[in-house]
Design a protein around this motif. Structure first.
Motif, mmCIF file in Angstrom:
data_model
loop_
_atom_site.group_PDB
_atom_site.id
_atom_site.type_symbol
_atom_site.label_atom_id
_atom_site.label_comp_id
_atom_site.label_asym_id
_atom_site.label_seq_id
_atom_site.Cartn_x
_atom_site.Cartn_y
_atom_site.Cartn_z
ATOM 1 N N ARG A 1 56.612 64.651 61.852
ATOM 2 C CA ARG A 1 57.681 63.843 62.428
ATOM 3 C C ARG A 1 58.877 63.923 61.495
ATOM 4 N N TRP B 1 61.069 69.210 65.723
ATOM 5 C CA TRP B 1 62.474 68.820 65.748
ATOM 6 C C TRP B 1 62.610 67.323 65.527
ATOM 7 N N PHE C 1 70.626 68.355 64.169
ATOM 8 C CA PHE C 1 69.184 68.251 64.282
ATOM 9 C C PHE C 1 68.506 68.906 63.087
ATOM 10 N N GLN D 1 65.244 63.856 66.078
ATOM 11 C CA GLN D 1 65.924 63.320 67.258
ATOM 12 C C GLN D 1 67.427 63.545 67.217
#
Length: 118
Positions: free
Chosen positions: A3, A108, A95, A110
């Motif tokens: 994450r 990726w 990003f 957010q």
């Protein structure tokens, strides 16, 4: 699973600076290549800069060479993008991406908005 959470975006005048941060959730971050991309309204996502897992290799888009610097801190699971001499055309959503090897993106974030006023 990795994450990624970006931070540091905002509004800045042309010629100013910002530093973006991207913190990864996993200790595996240390083995991932990392990259910053951006997407301006109505345009395709483009790569800005990337860095290998150990920081030994970097890549910069021609449009940001000499102005932006990508770096990473393995102890903090964080990759940074120092942006200096910002231009109006740098306005975009930025990003963060992580990949198992240099040039690949498997995860990726957010995105974080960067707005440069002229």
């Amino acid at each position: 699973q990795v994450r990624l959470v970006e931070s540091g975006g905002g509004l800045v005048q042309a010629g100013g600076s910002l530093r973006l941060s991207c913190e990864a959730s996993a200790r595996a971050f240390r083995s991932y290549a990392m990259a910053w991309f951006r997407q301006a309204p109505g345009k395709e996502r483009e790569i800005v800069a990337s860095i290998s897992w150990d920081g030994s290799s970097t890549y910069y888009a021609d449009s940001v060479k000499g102005r932006f610097t990508i770096s990473r801190d393995g102890a903090k699971n964080t990759v940074f993008l120092q942006m200096n001499s910002l231009k109006f055309e740098d306005t975009a959503v930025y990003f963060c991406a992580a990949g198992i090897y240099f040039g690949r993106q498997d995860y990726w974030g957010q995105g974080t908005q960067v707005t440069v006023s002229s």
